[in-house]
Design a protein around this motif. Structure first.
Motif, short mmCIF file in Angstrom:
data_model
loop_
_atom_site.label_atom_id
_atom_site.label_comp_id
_atom_site.label_asym_id
_atom_site.label_seq_id
_atom_site.Cartn_x
_atom_site.Cartn_y
_atom_site.Cartn_z
N ALA A 15 46.40 36.16 26.90
CA ALA A 15 47.55 36.63 27.37
C ALA A 15 47.92 35.77 28.50
N ARG A 16 47.22 34.59 28.74
CA ARG A 16 47.81 33.56 29.72
C ARG A 16 47.79 34.15 31.25
N PHE A 17 46.71 35.01 31.45
CA PHE A 17 46.47 35.33 32.83
C PHE A 17 45.65 34.22 33.65
N PHE A 18 44.91 33.60 32.77
CA PHE A 18 43.95 32.46 33.40
C PHE A 18 44.01 31.41 32.36
N LYS A 19 43.75 30.11 32.85
CA LYS A 19 44.01 28.88 32.11
C LYS A 19 42.64 28.80 31.22
N THR A 20 41.67 29.08 31.66
CA THR A 20 40.31 28.91 30.82
C THR A 20 39.53 30.22 30.86
N ARG A 21 38.55 30.27 29.85
CA ARG A 21 37.91 31.55 29.59
C ARG A 21 36.70 31.52 30.99
N GLY A 22 36.56 30.42 31.19
CA GLY A 22 35.61 30.43 32.44
C GLY A 22 36.39 31.00 33.75
N LEU A 23 37.43 30.76 33.83
CA LEU A 23 37.95 31.11 35.01
C LEU A 23 38.36 32.69 34.86
N ALA A 24 38.47 33.20 33.72
CA ALA A 24 38.58 34.49 33.47
C ALA A 24 37.46 35.35 33.68
N LYS A 25 36.12 34.64 33.44
CA LYS A 25 34.93 35.25 33.55
C LYS A 25 34.59 35.40 34.95
N LYS A 26 34.83 34.19 35.71
CA LYS A 26 34.44 34.25 37.10
C LYS A 26 35.35 35.55 37.74
N ALA A 27 36.67 35.49 37.48
CA ALA A 27 37.17 36.73 38.17
C ALA A 27 36.84 37.95 37.88
N ILE A 28 36.24 38.40 36.58
CA ILE A 28 35.70 39.47 36.15
C ILE A 28 34.58 39.91 37.00
N GLU A 29 33.55 38.75 36.82
CA GLU A 29 32.30 38.96 37.39
C GLU A 29 32.53 39.11 39.03
N GLY A 30 33.53 38.42 39.51
CA GLY A 30 33.74 38.56 41.09
C GLY A 30 34.42 40.03 41.43
N GLY A 31 34.53 40.78 40.49
CA GLY A 31 35.27 42.18 40.90
C GLY A 31 36.68 41.95 41.01
N LYS A 32 37.58 41.02 40.83
CA LYS A 32 38.73 40.93 40.89
C LYS A 32 39.59 41.50 39.95
N VAL A 33 39.16 41.79 38.60
CA VAL A 33 39.64 42.38 37.42
C VAL A 33 39.07 43.92 37.23
N HIS A 34 40.09 44.72 37.15
CA HIS A 34 39.78 45.94 36.83
C HIS A 34 40.12 46.60 35.49
N TYR A 35 39.49 47.30 34.88
CA TYR A 35 39.63 47.83 33.56
C TYR A 35 39.82 49.28 33.61
N ASN A 36 40.90 49.90 33.33
CA ASN A 36 41.21 51.45 33.45
C ASN A 36 40.50 51.98 35.10
N GLY A 37 40.88 51.08 36.01
CA GLY A 37 40.54 51.65 37.32
C GLY A 37 39.02 51.33 37.88
N ALA A 38 38.22 50.85 36.90
CA ALA A 38 36.79 50.35 37.36
C ALA A 38 36.61 48.87 37.07
N ARG A 39 35.51 48.51 37.57
CA ARG A 39 35.03 47.11 37.70
C ARG A 39 34.61 46.98 36.09
N ALA A 40 34.80 45.95 35.68
CA ALA A 40 34.48 45.63 34.24
C ALA A 40 33.48 44.45 33.98
N LYS A 41 32.50 44.49 32.93
CA LYS A 41 31.97 43.21 32.56
C LYS A 41 32.74 42.23 31.60
N THR A 42 32.42 41.02 31.58
CA THR A 42 32.96 40.07 30.75
C THR A 42 33.39 40.67 29.28
#
Length: 131
Positions: A15-42
């Motif tokens: 969906a082009r929120f992050f340039k690489t999957r690695g950056l997306a993974k880092k943001a998710i693991e860092g707690g920056k991305v929330h799925y339905n209001g809760a922290r999510a795993k990669t």
């Protein structure tokens, strides 16, 4: 676009929120991305209708998943994968207006301080204001 199970990091990348999957993974693991209001795993499986909070610059976007895709394509196709919520849009415009107002209120000095003014500033920072 497919209807199979897709990992959260892969969907964010497609969906082009992050340039690489690695950056997306880092943001998710860092707690920056929330799925339905809760922290999510990669490896969280993304479902249509889910609300995902994603950091974008100074703001956080709340987007609803409209379609699934595991392939990264052009921007118009990527924007078809999600829809920003009305509350997120309103918050984003309000924050942009506040940043604009703050920038106008803070005027930079017209010139650099001379030697005397610099020493006065250093004295003030060191000792605080004394009348």
């Amino acid at each position: 676009m497919s209807e199979q199970a897709i990992r959260l990091d892969k969907w964010l990348w497609a969906a082009r929120f992050f340039k690489t999957r690695g950056l997306a993974k880092k943001a998710i693991e860092g707690g920056k991305v929330h799925y339905n209001g809760a922290r999510a795993k990669t490896s969280k499986q993304v479902e249509i209708g889910a609300v995902i909070s994603v950091p974008q610059g100074f703001d956080t976007l709340d987007v609803e998943v409209v379609a699934l895709s595991e392939q990264r394509r052009g921007a118009p196709e990527a924007q078809a994968l999600y829809a920003e919520t009305a509350a997120s849009e309103a918050r984003r415009t309000r924050n942009a207006e506040q940043r604009r107002a703050n920038k106008q209120a803070m005027q930079p000095p017209k010139n650099r301080p001379d030697k005397r003014e610099r020493r006065s500033i250093q004295r003030f920072q060191r000792d605080g204001f004394q009348d």
